[in-house]
Design a protein around this motif. Structure first.
Motif, mmCIF file in Angstrom:
data_model
loop_
_atom_site.group_PDB
_atom_site.id
_atom_site.type_symbol
_atom_site.label_atom_id
_atom_site.label_comp_id
_atom_site.label_asym_id
_atom_site.label_seq_id
_atom_site.Cartn_x
_atom_site.Cartn_y
_atom_site.Cartn_z
ATOM 1 N N ARG A 31 0.836 -1.209 0.000
ATOM 2 C CA ARG A 31 0.000 0.000 0.000
ATOM 3 C C ARG A 31 0.863 1.248 0.000
ATOM 4 O O ARG A 31 0.564 2.216 -0.703
ATOM 5 C CB ARG A 31 -0.932 0.000 1.214
ATOM 6 N N GLU A 32 1.929 1.229 0.821
ATOM 7 C CA GLU A 32 2.823 2.385 0.875
ATOM 8 C C GLU A 32 3.447 2.659 -0.487
ATOM 9 O O GLU A 32 3.771 3.793 -0.819
ATOM 10 C CB GLU A 32 3.940 2.136 1.902
ATOM 11 N N GLN A 33 3.626 1.586 -1.256
ATOM 12 C CA GLN A 33 4.242 1.728 -2.574
ATOM 13 C C GLN A 33 3.217 1.977 -3.678
ATOM 14 O O GLN A 33 3.557 1.976 -4.859
ATOM 15 C CB GLN A 33 5.051 0.477 -2.916
ATOM 16 N N GLY A 34 1.976 2.158 -3.296
ATOM 17 C CA GLY A 34 0.951 2.524 -4.279
ATOM 18 C C GLY A 34 0.343 1.375 -5.054
ATOM 19 O O GLY A 34 -0.248 1.580 -6.114
ATOM 20 N N VAL A 35 0.469 0.142 -4.542
ATOM 21 C CA VAL A 35 -0.157 -0.996 -5.210
ATOM 22 C C VAL A 35 -1.674 -0.909 -5.030
ATOM 23 O O VAL A 35 -2.162 -0.628 -3.933
ATOM 24 C CB VAL A 35 0.369 -2.332 -4.633
ATOM 25 N N GLU A 36 -2.386 -1.136 -6.150
ATOM 26 C CA GLU A 36 -3.851 -1.028 -6.108
ATOM 27 C C GLU A 36 -4.487 -2.379 -5.764
ATOM 28 O O GLU A 36 -4.065 -3.406 -6.288
ATOM 29 C CB GLU A 36 -4.348 -0.557 -7.481
ATOM 30 N N PHE A 37 -5.491 -2.360 -4.883
ATOM 31 C CA PHE A 37 -6.213 -3.584 -4.518
ATOM 32 C C PHE A 37 -7.628 -3.519 -5.091
ATOM 33 O O PHE A 37 -8.384 -2.601 -4.798
ATOM 34 C CB PHE A 37 -6.339 -3.719 -2.996
ATOM 35 N N VAL A 38 -7.970 -4.531 -5.874
ATOM 36 C CA VAL A 38 -9.324 -4.626 -6.412
ATOM 37 C C VAL A 38 -9.952 -5.930 -5.922
ATOM 38 O O VAL A 38 -9.315 -6.980 -5.978
ATOM 39 C CB VAL A 38 -9.308 -4.621 -7.963
ATOM 40 N N ALA A 39 -11.181 -5.869 -5.425
ATOM 41 C CA ALA A 39 -11.861 -7.077 -4.947
ATOM 42 C C ALA A 39 -12.990 -7.435 -5.897
ATOM 43 O O ALA A 39 -13.735 -6.563 -6.351
ATOM 44 C CB ALA A 39 -12.398 -6.856 -3.539
ATOM 45 N N CYS A 40 -13.113 -8.718 -6.210
ATOM 46 C CA CYS A 40 -14.086 -9.204 -7.198
ATOM 47 C C CYS A 40 -15.484 -9.299 -6.592
ATOM 48 O O CYS A 40 -15.719 -10.036 -5.629
ATOM 49 C CB CYS A 40 -13.635 -10.569 -7.697
ATOM 50 N N THR A 41 -16.402 -8.554 -7.182
ATOM 51 C CA THR A 41 -17.754 -8.476 -6.616
ATOM 52 C C THR A 41 -18.538 -9.785 -6.772
ATOM 53 O O THR A 41 -19.366 -10.106 -5.930
ATOM 54 C CB THR A 41 -18.553 -7.333 -7.271
ATOM 55 N N THR A 42 -18.266 -10.528 -7.857
ATOM 56 C CA THR A 42 -18.987 -11.789 -8.061
ATOM 57 C C THR A 42 -18.659 -12.785 -6.953
ATOM 58 O O THR A 42 -19.544 -13.413 -6.374
ATOM 59 C CB THR A 42 -18.630 -12.401 -9.434
#
Lengths: 160, 74
Positions: free
Chosen positions: A111-122
Motif C-alpha cells: 500500500r505504501e508503494q501505491g499498489v492497487e487492490f481490487v476485490a471481485c464483486t462476483t
C-alpha cells in the motif's frame, strides 16, 4: 526514468505461501517503478478480509463456508504441510528468524508503494460477503472487465 | 568504490534489499552514489535488473566473502 510498465496479479488462492509469492512480486514490481494492480477473487478474498465475517445476509451454505474458511492475512494456511496449523506457525517463525517480512507487513508495504487492490464483486456475492468484511485498503470493488481492461494494458499478468 | 550513502541490507532477503534501495534512492540527489551491502546472492542479478528498469546506473559490485557491495548512481 524509463516508460512506466504495468503488472496485474490475480490472487485466486487464499493460502499463506501463495499470497506471500503474490505480494513479493507486487512489492518488487512497485519498487521497480511499475504500476501494480492486484485483483483478489475467489479464495484470494481471504487475504484481504479483516477476519471472520459475521452472519450478514448469508444463507446457510454461505454461512457454513465462511465458518470453515480461514479469513484474514494472519489466519491463512499453507498450501502444503499445514499440519493443522503447525506448518504455518513454523513457516512464520522461520520467516521471522530470517528477517523476512510477514504477509501483513508485505500488505502494508504494498500500500505504501501505491499498489492497487481490487476485490471481485462476483466472488463476494457468491460467498455472501459484504464490503465491510474487507480491509480499508481495498481501492475498488469490480469485475472481470475491470481486470481485463487493466491486464490488456499491462506487460506482466500473473494468476496465483 | 566511493559512495554518498550506504544502505545495510545484511540478513535481508528478496524483495527487501530492492524495496529498501528504491526507498533510499529517492533521498539522493541526481548523480550521487548509493552503496548497498547485502549477503543475499540474488542481489548480483537483481540490482542490475532493477537499475535497468528504473533508469539508474549500475556501477558494479565488490564481493568479499559472503558480503556483496553493489553501487548504484542515481
Amino acid at each position: 526514468m524509463e516508460s512506466k510498465d504495468s503488472v496485474t496479479i490475480v490472487v485466486f488462492s487464499g493460502e499463506l505461501d501463495k499470497a506471500l509469492a503474490a505480494f513479493n512480486i507486487a512489492n518488487t514490481a512497485a519498487s521497480m517503478g511499475m504500476k501494480v494492480s492486484m485483483f483478489f477473487t475467489f479464495w484470494g478474498l481471504s487475504v484481504i478480509q479483516k477476519g471472520k465475517s459475521g452472519r450478514g445476509k448469508k444463507d446457510t451454505l454461505q454461512y457454513m463456508m465462511g465458518k470453515m474458511n480461514r479469513s484474514g492475512a494472519s489466519k491463512l494456511k499453507l498450501s502444503k504441510m499445514n499440519m493443522m496449523g503447525m506448518g504455518g506457525k513454523s513457516m512464520k517463525s522461520l520467516m521471522k528468524k530470517y528477517r523476512m517480512p510477514s504477509l501483513e507487513e508485505m500488505i502494508t508495504l504494498a500500500r505504501e508503494q501505491g499498489v492497487e487492490f481490487v476485490a471481485c464483486t462476483t466472488s463476494i456475492a457468491l460467498m455472501g460477503l459484504e464490503k465491510g468484511d474487507f480491509i480499508d485498503e481495498v481501492d475498488r470493488f469490480a469485475g472481470a472487465s475491470t481486470y481485463l481492461g487493466l491486464a490488456s494494458e499491462s506487460n506482466v499478468n500473473l494468476f496465483i | 568504490m566511493e559512495a554518498d550513502r550506504t544502505l545495510d541490507c545484511i540478513g535481508l532477503y528478496c524483495p527487501m534489499p530492492i524495496v529498501k534501495t528504491s526507498q533510499q534512492i529517492g533521498e539522493l540527489a541526481d548523480g550521487e552514489v548509493l552503496e548497498v551491502i547485502s549477503d543475499d546472492e540474488g542481489i548480483k542479478s537483481d540490482m542490475p535488473a532493477w537499475c535497468d528498469k528504473t533508469g539508474h546506473k549500475f556501477l558494479g559490485l565488490e564481493e568479499t566473502g559472503d558480503e556483496i557491495k553493489v553501487y548504484v548512481r542515481k
